[in-house]
Design an enzyme around this catalytic site. Structure first.
Site, PDB file in Angstrom:
ATOM      1  N   ASP B 451      29.155  25.207 -23.147  1.00  0.00           N
ATOM      2  CA  ASP B 451      29.400  26.142 -24.229  1.00  0.00           C
ATOM      3  C   ASP B 451      29.348  25.273 -25.490  1.00  0.00           C
ATOM      4  O   ASP B 451      29.491  24.053 -25.404  1.00  0.00           O
ATOM      5  CB  ASP B 451      30.785  26.769 -24.031  1.00  0.00           C
ATOM      6  CG  ASP B 451      31.208  27.588 -25.218  1.00  0.00           C
ATOM      7  OD1 ASP B 451      30.378  28.362 -25.719  1.00  0.00           O
ATOM      8  OD2 ASP B 451      32.356  27.453 -25.649  1.00  0.00           O
ATOM      9  N   ASP B 626      35.284  26.819 -22.953  1.00  0.00           N
ATOM     10  CA  ASP B 626      36.690  26.923 -23.351  1.00  0.00           C
ATOM     11  C   ASP B 626      37.108  28.328 -23.753  1.00  0.00           C
ATOM     12  O   ASP B 626      38.284  28.607 -23.871  1.00  0.00           O
ATOM     13  CB  ASP B 626      36.964  25.986 -24.523  1.00  0.00           C
ATOM     14  CG  ASP B 626      36.347  26.505 -25.814  1.00  0.00           C
ATOM     15  OD1 ASP B 626      35.222  27.032 -25.741  1.00  0.00           O
ATOM     16  OD2 ASP B 626      36.979  26.387 -26.862  1.00  0.00           O
TER      17      ASP B 626
END
Lengths: 50, 735
Positions: B451, B626
């Protein structure tokens, strides 16, 4: 032979005592905070665990 | 209170001075006039912290006990009378430590029960093993022992070994039963058979005055196995607790508004659809909600990965995880039904769990091959001797000794000991592993999906050098100190501590106005100062009627991201970026980290579909993310890692969590996992070799109790030593 039996019985009692002591120490949380306890000994006003 | 007395006196930890935002009174349990509260304390590092915190809390009126556990940072406080719980947390915060109420989760209690049960069983088995060994040695080594003395020693050994084995072996017996009911064979089946048959054979031999009793074998076996199980359970509990402590919000609360508009605190879990909530500035939204009134800006970094804050409007739906940056908002909680992002994530998490529980561990695979073989050999031994004309008694003796001597002491320790050593090593470097089989799955990965926001980047914008002069920064910082906007925080970080401007007014979505040195000054968006917007993310400063100055920001890449990607590539692991952020910024990040494949603007569903497609194409994907939008993928991917700053759901969905700013942890996790897999394979190979030697001995009927004791202990020790190489070898020096 009788001496041997008596000695074995005595040894068992002592060993069982050690086991019971260890289990008691575990149950009462004496191994919960090894890091904290190592510093508590240096503190003057520390009181025993209730 | 002066600053010098705040926080850890040894200076090991910086003082946390944030006032407690949560009301701990909801987590107080009252019984017989005594109130109890558990707090998670942050920042306590040394004995000085310990006595400072305990003494401060003990000095509060009515407090009868205040005890801090320095190992896990938890404090238990008991008091009588009507002391408010909030005051305990405030007291801790006032001397420079963080304090959050702690909710003992159900999972935590289960972990703890398992651990203490294993520990007790291990103590009993160890006690019995030692004592039975004392009784066995004279029998093995005695030169002129009469059969009566030998029988007596055997009977005493039986007296200790039988009850101890039955008690200490419960874990294995239950697991073996469950496995047989499920029509599968796990390692616990041969363990159970060996222990019970060894006891039965020994009792028979003792009663008939025979020469060989295997009481020591059964208890020693259990003792070795329980050491492995206990270490495994303890590591799991510590990792679980550590992953939760990183959150600092085990017990998240919300401010509930009644119909009359009165505010009260409630647990986030108790919020029902339709409840009206107050979201104060700086607070994180706990449930999906709709804005009822108020105008503000929210930070959606954890939800969508967008770096820039978003202005809110009435009726807008906000997802859990959004942080309010401006003025207070009134919101209404939505049903966690179909349109809720949380519900989507929950469904994906469930699917991921199912997939992971179906994963076959190396140990399971080994057991499936090993168990039928051992049982077949035992049967062959029994029938072979019977056909060769041996007595039924001797044939049974051979079959049972085969089961005892091949009993997978080394086999059962092979995987857990390596896992314990490897996780222990990762734990010391700030990586918390959720389960032992995570190591095996991570070792298999050949592709890593990152990410962007908060994973490849630090997640917080940083001021870039530009046309602005240091004097401009000083002025801008005076306004910025009054705002919670991430750009303002970045300005303050760059400028350091200093004065705050007068008459500051924050206009949500636009910027801040104030008086600096007698001149009215504005800091905010391009629209706020009346210039053309353009270029990257910026804040504009306008002093009086002067020409506005731009401050530009970027979300900086973690310092060692490029190096990490390169090292992963050297290990044969390719990388790509999958982000929900805008195209230009993802492209920048890709360039900065040297990753060639990237996708921008991906929704949580897109992310899941993308990873699903990769896995169908045969890739083993490691997901690193996250945000809330990553949680589903973290659960779905073959293996997953989350940084410590991730949202709760992401942390719980991931196989492991690393703390700190360095992305090198990802590379380290993969490297240690692969080393661990190597050790496990070596251990299984050794166990197989051991059996190749041991089985013929047992088949020949030479496996006396002495041979069994030496063979089992020696093989277990070899396996443990091999596992320990993980933490003392070249790999260990690298940490």
């Amino acid at each position: 032979m009788n001496t041997l039996v008596a000695m074995l019985a005595a040894a068992m009692v002592v060993a069982c005592g050690a086991l019971v002591l260890l289990l008691w120490a575990l149950r009462s949380g004496q191994y919960e905070d090894l890091e904290g306890d190592s510093t508590r000994i240096l503190s003057d006003e520390d009181a025993p665990l209730r | 209170m002066n600053a010098a007395s705040l926080g850890c006196p040894s200076g090991l930890a910086p003082g946390a001075q944030a006032a407690p935002s949560q009301d701990p009174s909801l987590f107080v349990t009252r019984k017989g006039g005594v109130s109890r509260l558990d707090l998670q304390i942050t920042g306590a590092r040394c004995g000085g912290c310990l006595s400072k915190i305990e003494n401060a809390v003990a000095a509060l009126p009515g407090v009868t006990q205040a005890r801090l556990n320095l190992s896990n940072g938890r404090m238990h406080v008991e008091w009588t009378g009507d002391l408010e719980a909030r005051r305990v947390a405030e007291k801790v915060a006032s001397i420079g430590y963080g304090a959050t109420a702690f909710d003992h989760g159900e999972a935590e209690a289960t972990h703890k029960r398992t651990e203490s049960r294993l520990l007790t069983a291990m103590a009993v088995a160890g006690f019995a093993a030692g004592n039975v060994m004392f009784l066995s040695e004279p029998v093995w080594l005695g030169q002129d022992m009469t059969p009566d003395t030998r029988q007596m020693l055997h009977w005493i050994a039986a007296l200790i070994a039988v009850p101890a084995s039955l008690y200490a072996g419960r874990t294995f017996f239950e697991s073996a039963l469950a496995s047989i009911r499920a029509r599968r064979l796990n390692m616990d089946v041969p363990i159970t058979l060996a222990v019970i048959l060894a006891l039965a054979l020994s009792l028979y031999e003792t009663a008939t005055g025979g020469l060989h009793a295997y009481f020591d074998a059964s208890v020693t076996l259990l003792f070795f196995l329980l050491i492995g199980r206990f270490l495994d359970a303890r590591l799991r509990r510590r990792a679980y607790a550590a992953a939760h402590a990183l959150a600092g919000m085990q017990a998240s609360t919300v401010t509930l508004l009644s119909v009359k508009g009165e505010a009260r605190s409630a647990r986030a879990a108790d919020v029902k659809a339709g409840d009206r909530l107050m979201l104060a500035a700086g607070e994180r939204l706990a449930v999906d909600s709709e804005v009822v009134s108020g105008v503000s800006e929210v930070d959606l970094r954890l939800v969508t990965g967008e770096v820039e804050p978003v202005a809110t409007s009435v009726g807008q739906v906000l997802h859990a995880g959004a942080v309010n940056l401006g003025s207070p908002l009134q919101v209404r909680a939505l049903a966690t039904a179909d349109r809720s992002l949380m519900a989507d994530v929950a469904r994906m998490l469930e699917a991921g769990e199912q997939k992971k529980s179906a994963y076959r561990r190396i140990a399971d695979k080994a057991a499936e091959i090993y168990v039928p073989w051992v049982h077949a050999i035992a049967l062959v031994g029994f029938l072979g001797w019977l056909l060769a004309g041996a007595t039924l008694q001797f044939s049974a003796f051979v079959a049972i000794t085969i089961l005892i001597i091949t009993c997978p002491c080394a086999m059962a320790l092979a995987a857990p000991v390596v896992q314990v050593v490897a996780s222990g090593r990762l734990f010391r470097s700030g990586v918390f592993l959720a389960s032992g089989d995570a190591l095996e799955r991570i070792a298999e990965v050949d592709h890593v999906v990152f990410d962007k926001t908060g994973t490849l980047t630090l997640g917080d914008p940083v001021l870039l050098p530009g046309v602005w002069k240091p004097a401009d920064l000083e002025v801008a910082a005076q306004l910025a100190r009054a705002s919670r906007h991430p750009f303002s925080r970045a300005l303050v970080t760059a400028a350091g501590a200093g004065p705050v401007a007068g008459n500051v007014i924050e206009q949500p979505g636009l910027g801040v106005d104030g008086i600096v040195d007698g001149v009215s000054t504005r800091l905010g968006s391009a629209r706020h100062v009346g210039v053309e917007a353009g270029g990257s993310a910026a804040l504009w400063l306008k002093v009086g009627e002067a020409e506005p100055v731009a401050f530009r920001f970027a979300d900086v890449i973690r310092p060692d991201a490029r190096e990490t990607v390169k090292r992963l590539a050297a290990m044969g692991v390719t990388a790509e970026i999958l982000s929900g952020d805008a195209e230009a910024r993802v492209a920048d990040a890709a360039r900065a980290t040297g990753i060639e494949t990237w996708t921008s603007g991906a929704s949580p569903r897109d992310k899941a579909a993308h990873v699903g497609a990769l896995e169908r194409a045969g890739r083993k994907v490691l997901m690193v993310g996250d945000g809330l939008n990553d949680a589903g993928v973290l659960a779905k991917a073959h293996a997953s890692i989350a940084p410590g700053g991730a949202v709760d759901v992401a942390r719980l969905a991931a196989d492991c969590v690393f703390s700190g700013d360095s992305l090198a942890a990802v590379e380290r996790i993969v490297r240690v996992s692969r080393a661990a897999r190597g050790r496990m394979r070596e251990n299984f190979a050794f166990s197989a070799l051991y059996n190749v030697v041991a089985v013929p001995i047992a088949l020949a009927g030479w496996a006396t109790p002495l041979v069994a004791a030496i063979a089992m202990s020696a093989s277990s020790i070899v396996v443990v030593l091999n596992a320990l190489r993980l933490s003392i070898g070249r790999e260990g020096a690298a940490r």
